[in-house]
Structures are given as C-alpha cells and as structure tokens.
Design a protein around this motif. Structure first.
Motif, PDB file in Angstrom:
ATOM      1  N   ASN A  28     -17.872 -21.326  14.357  1.00 54.12           N
ATOM      2  CA  ASN A  28     -17.634 -22.678  14.846  1.00 54.12           C
ATOM      3  C   ASN A  28     -18.056 -22.747  16.316  1.00 54.12           C
ATOM      4  OD1 ASN A  28     -16.280 -24.986  16.006  1.00 54.12           O
ATOM      5  ND2 ASN A  28     -14.931 -25.031  14.213  1.00 54.12           N
ATOM      6  N   TYR A  29     -19.018 -23.605  16.628  1.00 54.89           N
ATOM      7  CA  TYR A  29     -19.515 -23.710  18.007  1.00 54.89           C
ATOM      8  C   TYR A  29     -18.446 -24.224  18.971  1.00 54.89           C
ATOM      9  CZ  TYR A  29     -24.342 -23.221  16.211  1.00 54.89           C
ATOM     10  OH  TYR A  29     -25.501 -22.774  15.630  1.00 54.89           O
ATOM     11  N   ASP A  30     -17.438 -24.947  18.441  1.00 51.97           N
ATOM     12  CA  ASP A  30     -16.394 -25.504  19.300  1.00 51.97           C
ATOM     13  C   ASP A  30     -15.213 -24.561  19.491  1.00 51.97           C
ATOM     14  OD1 ASP A  30     -17.866 -27.820  19.579  1.00 51.97           O
ATOM     15  OD2 ASP A  30     -16.833 -28.870  17.952  1.00 51.97           O
TER      16      ASP A  30
ATOM     17  N   ARG B  65     -17.106 -21.797  23.289  1.00 52.42           N
ATOM     18  CA  ARG B  65     -17.022 -22.342  24.653  1.00 52.42           C
ATOM     19  C   ARG B  65     -17.349 -21.268  25.686  1.00 52.42           C
ATOM     20  NH1 ARG B  65     -12.300 -24.554  22.270  1.00 52.42           N
ATOM     21  NH2 ARG B  65     -10.955 -23.138  23.466  1.00 52.42           N
TER      22      ARG B  65
ATOM     23  N   LYS C  64     -28.450 -19.920  20.021  1.00 50.54           N
ATOM     24  CA  LYS C  64     -28.189 -20.483  18.702  1.00 50.54           C
ATOM     25  C   LYS C  64     -29.389 -20.250  17.791  1.00 50.54           C
ATOM     26  CE  LYS C  64     -24.925 -24.151  20.020  1.00 50.54           C
ATOM     27  NZ  LYS C  64     -24.677 -25.618  20.076  1.00 50.54           N
TER      28      LYS C  64
ATOM     29  N   TYR D 169     -20.730 -28.933  13.884  1.00 49.75           N
ATOM     30  CA  TYR D 169     -20.235 -28.023  14.918  1.00 49.75           C
ATOM     31  C   TYR D 169     -20.206 -26.567  14.447  1.00 49.75           C
ATOM     32  CZ  TYR D 169     -16.174 -29.007  11.998  1.00 49.75           C
ATOM     33  OH  TYR D 169     -15.345 -29.196  10.923  1.00 49.75           O
ATOM     34  N   TRP D 170     -20.828 -26.284  13.312  1.00 53.87           N
ATOM     35  CA  TRP D 170     -20.780 -24.933  12.735  1.00 53.87           C
ATOM     36  C   TRP D 170     -22.199 -24.418  12.544  1.00 53.87           C
ATOM     37  CZ3 TRP D 170     -22.520 -21.848   8.900  1.00 53.87           C
ATOM     38  CH2 TRP D 170     -21.775 -20.725   8.553  1.00 53.87           C
TER      39      TRP D 170
END
Length: 213
Positions: A78-80, A85, A114, A171-172
C-alpha cells in the motif's frame, strides 16, 4: 544479564565463500543463492527485511520479494502505508535476507522506485481474491477501533465486488529496489564469517571486496 539468552549460539560450519565462487554480476550471484534456497525447500524463502528511514528514525518490517531481475528487487504494498510515506520522504532503503538453514545472509542497499502501473496490474490480477479484497479493506498503518471494524469492511467489499473482478486500488502497487551495494554473507566457524561485498562504480561496473567479519 540473562544467561539463558547470552548462552544461545550456533557455530556455522556448512560452507565457505571465496572470491572464486562469485559471479561477476551480483544479481546473477543472488539467483544462484536463491536457487539453493528454493531447492532446500525453505519456508517463506522470499521473506526480506525492508529498512527505511524518515527524519533520521529507522524502521524495519518483513515484506515478500515477488520478482528480481537485472533492474532490481520488487515487492508490492500500500503506497499510503507508513513505509510508503517513509519511502516518499527518503528513497534510500535496505533489504536483508537471512536463510538460517543455509547459514547465509544477503544485504542490499539502494534507491527505491515504483514499478510501472502495468506491472502492478499484472501482479494484482494473480493475487488470491481474498488478498485483493484485503488490499481495499485495509488502510494500512492507520489506527482502527477494533477487529470487528476490519471484518465488517471486508464483508461490505465482498458484497460490492461479488460476481466481478476486483480492480487494483489506486493506492496499491509495486516498488523496485535498484541496488548499488550487495553483500553476501556465509557463516563460518568461530564467527570468522565470509563477507564479500559488491559496490557499483560510476561506470556501472561492480567492484568486489572482502570484508572482515
């Protein structure tokens, strides 16, 4: 001092690691060692410690390697999340593999980036459906009131996606660690371990050096 802990020790004796054993390319050398891991049938052979730093404070957690090639080492998350972060704040990270059954460790340092959306879509599509729904249900690293909250959200999402493919959350996705340092560690008796380190040079070539244990 807790003597029960202090007395825990294991003398490594399986193999050695000489410069003549190494492939000039550390990614190819990693492939050789990872093939040994797979042949040995080691559980969670792709588990690795991902270390990040944010505002001078280090953090580590286990993630699963999902691919590696000449570009680097890839995993998905999960990027969030907290690690996402931290990666956004500082893209310099480290990976550590430890395969105790083979008395081996690999340390990797480099810059993280990414993966493409196509790579993220491709991997997400082959995940188990439960894991796909879990990616939507979990606002990873955020505080939640209790387990019931998560279970109810999962049930809602199962109903929402019933009868159709689960899309990848925006967001993944994937990350790739592009290495500039890779160290291969082989346990040896009396803690006189073999440590051979590759460092990437400005011309793109790799320099190999032996480190004191």
């Amino acid at each position: 001092m807790d003597q029960n802990i202090a007395n825990i020790r294991h003398d490594y004796q399986l193999k050695g690691l000489l410069e003549s054993d190494l492939d000039p390319d550390p990614l190819k050398q990693f492939r050789l060692w990872f093939d040994d891991v797979l042949e040995a049938g080691i559980t969670e052979s792709n588990a690795m410690l991902l270390s990040t730093v944010s505002e001078g404070r280090p953090a580590g957690r286990i993630v699963l390697l999902k691919d590696f090639d000449k570009r680097g080492f890839s995993f998905f998350t999960n990027y969030d999340s907290k690690k996402g972060r931290e990666i956004e704040a500082n893209p310099q990270v480290a990976l550590t593999f430890f395969w105790k059954e083979l008395e081996r460790q690999v340390r990797i340092e480099g810059k993280i980036e990414k993966t493409s959306e196509e790579e993220s879509d491709e991997y997400f599509a082959v995940r188990p459906r439960g894991s796909q729904i879990g990616a939507w249900a979990s606002a990873q690293s955020e505080v939640i009131p209790d387990r019931t909250f998560l279970e109810e959200k999962t049930s809602e999402l199962k109903a929402r996606f019933e009868g159709r493919p689960v899309p990848r959350p925006p967001y993944w996705g994937g990350y790739r660690v592009v290495p500039d340092y890779i160290e291969f560690w082989q346990g040896r008796p009396s803690r006189l371990h073999d440590r051979l380190a590759y460092t990437k040079q400005s011309d793109g070539e790799w320099k190999v050096e032996r480190l004191s244990p």
